[in-house]
Design a protein around this motif. Structure first.
Motif, PDB file in Angstrom:
ATOM      1  N   CYS A  16      34.630  22.556  23.353  1.00 41.96           N
ATOM      2  CA  CYS A  16      35.682  21.460  22.815  1.00 41.96           C
ATOM      3  C   CYS A  16      36.658  22.200  23.603  1.00 41.96           C
ATOM      4  O   CYS A  16      36.503  21.265  25.127  1.00 41.96           O
ATOM      5  CB  CYS A  16      36.004  21.848  21.615  1.00 41.96           C
ATOM      6  N   ARG A  48      32.938  14.703  19.111  1.00 38.24           N
ATOM      7  CA  ARG A  48      34.534  14.366  18.681  1.00 38.24           C
ATOM      8  C   ARG A  48      35.698  14.910  20.611  1.00 38.24           C
ATOM      9  O   ARG A  48      36.170  13.424  20.389  1.00 38.24           O
ATOM     10  CB  ARG A  48      35.438  15.075  18.349  1.00 38.24           C
ATOM     11  N   ARG A  51      34.485  11.402  22.615  1.00 38.61           N
ATOM     12  CA  ARG A  51      35.044  10.743  22.228  1.00 38.61           C
ATOM     13  C   ARG A  51      35.902  10.770  22.742  1.00 38.61           C
ATOM     14  O   ARG A  51      36.698   9.810  23.330  1.00 38.61           O
ATOM     15  CB  ARG A  51      34.746  10.952  20.425  1.00 38.61           C
ATOM     16  N   GLU A 117      37.635  10.304   9.343  1.00 36.92           N
ATOM     17  CA  GLU A 117      37.349  10.903  10.634  1.00 36.92           C
ATOM     18  C   GLU A 117      38.583  10.712  11.516  1.00 36.92           C
ATOM     19  O   GLU A 117      38.577  10.958  12.629  1.00 36.92           O
ATOM     20  CB  GLU A 117      36.134   9.921  10.781  1.00 36.92           C
ATOM     21  N   LEU A 121      39.924  13.140  13.962  1.00 38.92           N
ATOM     22  CA  LEU A 121      40.168  13.217  15.307  1.00 38.92           C
ATOM     23  C   LEU A 121      41.956  12.894  16.497  1.00 38.92           C
ATOM     24  O   LEU A 121      42.256  13.078  17.000  1.00 38.92           O
ATOM     25  CB  LEU A 121      39.844  11.306  16.315  1.00 38.92           C
ATOM     26  N   TYR A 124      41.587  16.504  17.527  1.00 41.37           N
ATOM     27  CA  TYR A 124      41.079  17.299  18.499  1.00 41.37           C
ATOM     28  C   TYR A 124      41.918  16.065  19.962  1.00 41.37           C
ATOM     29  O   TYR A 124      42.379  16.400  21.059  1.00 41.37           O
ATOM     30  CB  TYR A 124      39.989  15.751  18.537  1.00 41.37           C
TER      31      TYR A 124
END
Length: 140
Positions: A16, A48, A51, A117, A121, A124
């Motif tokens: 990540c 994620r 995304r 979700e 996100l 993130y």
């Protein structure tokens, strides 16, 4: 023109934060830095992370999760650890390599107890944006 400086971003899983930092550096400063990322315990790229980076227009395509041993045998000018575990577990690099520690929160850990979700996100996205701001200010 002088040789581009080589930067290695190192975190635990190379899933990540280090992936984001590598992609941002390539996108913003690709003409100045040759950039790599690795993990002390590679885990594969976090979907994620993929995304939210795509949302920002900086895809992680072409990147893969890897260990330091998987990297080309080059001398890095800078090794930047992005989490405490990587800082503590950082392998040996030659004395000419400058080590820096710039910690960022761990999005998967933050998102673990998210109610949705979208909430996951958001963690993130926040870290993605913090890493971008750091990279924008790079002047090594």
């Amino acid at each position: 023109m002088s040789e581009r400086k080589r930067i290695l971003y190192l975190c635990t899983g190379n899933s990540c934060r280090s992936q984001m930092a590598e992609a941002w550096t390539r996108a913003i400063h690709g003409d100045r830095y040759e950039v790599f990322s690795a993990g002390v315990e590679p885990k594969g790229i976090d979907p994620r992370a993929v995304r939210v980076m795509e949302e920002a227009g900086v895809p992680l395509s072409g990147q893969r999760s890897k260990s330091v041993e998987d990297l080309p045998k080059v001398d890095f000018h800078f090794v930047i650890t992005l989490c405490s575990h990587a800082q503590e577990s950082c392998p040996f690099f030659p004395a000419s390599t400058r080590r820096m520690h710039v910690p960022f929160d761990d999005p998967p850990l933050l998102a673990k107890d998210a109610a949705s979700e979208e909430e996951a996100l958001d963690h993130y996205r926040r870290v993605r944006d913090e890493i971008r701001k750091f990279v924008e200010g790079l002047d090594l």
